[in-house]
Design an enzyme around this catalytic site. Structure first.
Site, PDB file in Angstrom:
ATOM      1  N   ASP A  51       0.865  -1.166   0.000  1.00 29.19           N
ATOM      2  CA  ASP A  51       0.000   0.000   0.000  1.00 29.19           C
ATOM      3  C   ASP A  51       0.912   1.230   0.000  1.00 29.19           C
ATOM      4  OD1 ASP A  51      -2.340   1.703   0.585  1.00 29.19           O
ATOM      5  OD2 ASP A  51      -1.438   1.843   2.573  1.00 29.19           O
ATOM      6  N   ALA A  52       0.421   2.349  -0.521  1.00 30.62           N
ATOM      7  CA  ALA A  52       1.246   3.564  -0.567  1.00 30.62           C
ATOM      8  C   ALA A  52       0.970   4.499   0.603  1.00 30.62           C
ATOM      9  CB  ALA A  52       1.025   4.301  -1.892  1.00 30.62           C
ATOM     10  N   TYR A  53      -0.280   4.962   0.716  1.00 27.40           N
ATOM     11  CA  TYR A  53      -0.616   6.008   1.685  1.00 27.40           C
ATOM     12  C   TYR A  53      -0.714   5.439   3.102  1.00 27.40           C
ATOM     13  CZ  TYR A  53      -1.847   8.443  -2.620  1.00 27.40           C
ATOM     14  OH  TYR A  53      -1.818   9.010  -3.873  1.00 27.40           O
ATOM     15  N   ARG A  95      -7.937  13.257   6.035  1.00 22.72           N
ATOM     16  CA  ARG A  95      -7.592  11.862   5.745  1.00 22.72           C
ATOM     17  C   ARG A  95      -8.769  10.928   6.020  1.00 22.72           C
ATOM     18  NH1 ARG A  95      -5.439   7.907   2.762  1.00 22.72           N
ATOM     19  NH2 ARG A  95      -4.590   6.179   3.997  1.00 22.72           N
ATOM     20  N   LYS A 130      -9.922  -0.058  -2.920  1.00 21.01           N
ATOM     21  CA  LYS A 130      -9.720  -1.039  -1.850  1.00 21.01           C
ATOM     22  C   LYS A 130     -10.611  -0.659  -0.676  1.00 21.01           C
ATOM     23  CE  LYS A 130      -5.287  -0.182  -1.601  1.00 21.01           C
ATOM     24  NZ  LYS A 130      -3.912  -0.246  -1.077  1.00 21.01           N
ATOM     25  N   SER A 170      -2.317   0.798  -5.048  1.00 23.69           N
ATOM     26  CA  SER A 170      -2.810   1.959  -4.310  1.00 23.69           C
ATOM     27  C   SER A 170      -4.137   2.466  -4.852  1.00 23.69           C
ATOM     28  CB  SER A 170      -1.766   3.088  -4.380  1.00 23.69           C
ATOM     29  OG  SER A 170      -2.255   4.274  -3.792  1.00 23.69           O
ATOM     30  N   ASN A 171      -4.894   3.090  -3.940  1.00 23.32           N
ATOM     31  CA  ASN A 171      -6.103   3.806  -4.345  1.00 23.32           C
ATOM     32  C   ASN A 171      -5.772   5.052  -5.158  1.00 23.32           C
ATOM     33  OD1 ASN A 171      -8.032   2.114  -3.214  1.00 23.32           O
ATOM     34  ND2 ASN A 171      -8.126   3.230  -1.280  1.00 23.32           N
ATOM     35  N   PHE A 199      -8.384  -1.426   7.260  1.00 19.35           N
ATOM     36  CA  PHE A 199      -9.354  -1.816   6.229  1.00 19.35           C
ATOM     37  C   PHE A 199      -8.669  -2.554   5.086  1.00 19.35           C
ATOM     38  CE2 PHE A 199      -7.722   2.081   4.400  1.00 19.35           C
ATOM     39  CZ  PHE A 199      -7.737   1.865   3.049  1.00 19.35           C
ATOM     40  N   ASP A 200      -7.456  -2.140   4.758  1.00 17.56           N
ATOM     41  CA  ASP A 200      -6.697  -2.727   3.658  1.00 17.56           C
ATOM     42  C   ASP A 200      -6.166  -4.101   4.044  1.00 17.56           C
ATOM     43  OD1 ASP A 200      -5.667  -2.653   1.096  1.00 17.56           O
ATOM     44  OD2 ASP A 200      -3.956  -1.377   1.596  1.00 17.56           O
ATOM     45  N   ASN A 256      -2.871  -0.008   7.165  1.00 18.41           N
ATOM     46  CA  ASN A 256      -4.274   0.387   7.255  1.00 18.41           C
ATOM     47  C   ASN A 256      -5.162  -0.817   7.528  1.00 18.41           C
ATOM     48  OD1 ASN A 256      -4.122   3.311   6.514  1.00 18.41           O
ATOM     49  ND2 ASN A 256      -3.240   2.474   4.636  1.00 18.41           N
ATOM     50  N   SER A 303       0.687  -3.472   4.527  1.00 18.48           N
ATOM     51  CA  SER A 303      -0.102  -2.273   4.786  1.00 18.48           C
ATOM     52  C   SER A 303      -0.117  -1.958   6.273  1.00 18.48           C
ATOM     53  CB  SER A 303      -1.542  -2.451   4.292  1.00 18.48           C
ATOM     54  OG  SER A 303      -2.299  -1.274   4.479  1.00 18.48           O
ATOM     55  N   THR A 361       1.606   3.600   4.471  1.00 11.56           N
ATOM     56  CA  THR A 361       2.474   2.425   4.573  1.00 11.56           C
ATOM     57  C   THR A 361       3.893   2.768   4.132  1.00 11.56           C
ATOM     58  OG1 THR A 361       0.609   0.926   4.247  1.00 11.56           O
ATOM     59  CG2 THR A 361       2.810   0.044   3.799  1.00 11.56           C
TER      60      THR A 361
END
Length: 250
Positions: free
Chosen positions: A8-10, A39, A147, A114-115, A175-176, A173, A171, A12
């Site tokens: 994941d990017a944001y 966010r 995602k 990523s989203n 949820f991810d 996050n 990740s 992570t």
């Protein structure tokens, strides 16, 4: 056998809290609450748009979330200032452990799922020290589903040619993590905020004179912990650097 680490990017690889410098400069004294609401609404709007079958790319969602945030706080930026604040999501700072971790995985395929919209990811990754350490950057935009929609995770096999059980999805996050595990990936959770440390922080703040939690602490409680949905990660690590040990063990 692990054939790929997919990140994941944001939150992570890139620190979403690094927009706080921009939000505080734009609205002194409001930077922290702008950062946290922005966010949370950014994520909420991605889920809402998926559920309503009314997809808009993540850049649009990011700007919609910022519009909501500033509106609810009664803050009115000029058009140029709004654009400058939104652009902060294209200049996020990588976490300090990101570069050494990716270098340590040099013998394994490394990708981002990523989203973020294609243009956002091109700007973010291309302008950062991670540029030459990520082999493939995948945006969910190809599926028009954010995602944790399973369609988003399908892109990993389609683009990399690897089966879910051959992937470690990474990740921070909740949820991810739940979505990736439900899809069939092996999942590594980056525990950037340990639950015990968060509990102490909450307790300390509740016992202060005001008795209220700071926006950043509330964000940690809502968005940085493992979700209670029955999809536990396979690995829990405190730093991205620990991924090299997972690669060796597998």
């Amino acid at each position: 056998m692990i054939k790929a680490f997919v990140f994941d990017a944001y939150g992570t690889l890139y620190d979403v809290q690094s927009v706080a410098e921009v939000t505080e400069r734009a609205f002194p004294g409001h930077g922290e609450i702008v950062t946290q609401i922005w966010r949370m609404k950014q994520l909420e709007y991605s889920w809402l748009r998926s559920l309503m079958n009314d997809y808009r790319d993540f850049w649009t969602v990011t700007r919609e979330a910022l519009t909501y945030t500033l509106g609810v706080l009664g803050l009115t930026p000029t058009a140029n200032l709004f654009d400058d604040i939104a652009e902060a999501y294209n200049r996020l700072t990588p976490y300090p452990d990101a570069v050494p971790a990716l270098v340590g995985l040099s013998g394994v395929r490394r990708a981002i799922l990523s989203n973020g919209s294609p243009q956002m990811l091109e700007t973010l990754v291309g302008g950062s020290p991670l540029r030459d350490l990520i082999g493939t950057t995948i945006s969910v935009d190809e599926k028009r589903a954010f995602k944790p929609d399973p369609r988003a995770y399908e892109l990993v096999e389609e683009r990399l040619g690897v089966k879910p059980h051959e992937v470690v999805f990474v990740s921070s996050n909740g949820f991810d993590i739940a979505g990736a595990k439900r899809f069939g990936f092996r999942v590594a959770r980056i525990e950037r905020v340990p639950q015990a440390a968060l509990a102490r922080e909450i307790d300390d703040e509740r016992n202060n004179v005001a008795g209220a939690l700071r926006p950043a602490t509330l964000f940690k409680a809502l968005r940085t912990q493992e979700e209670a949905l029955g999809y536990a990660p396979d690995f829990v690590i405190s730093s991205l650097a620990d991924l090299s040990r997972i690669a060796v063990a597998a």
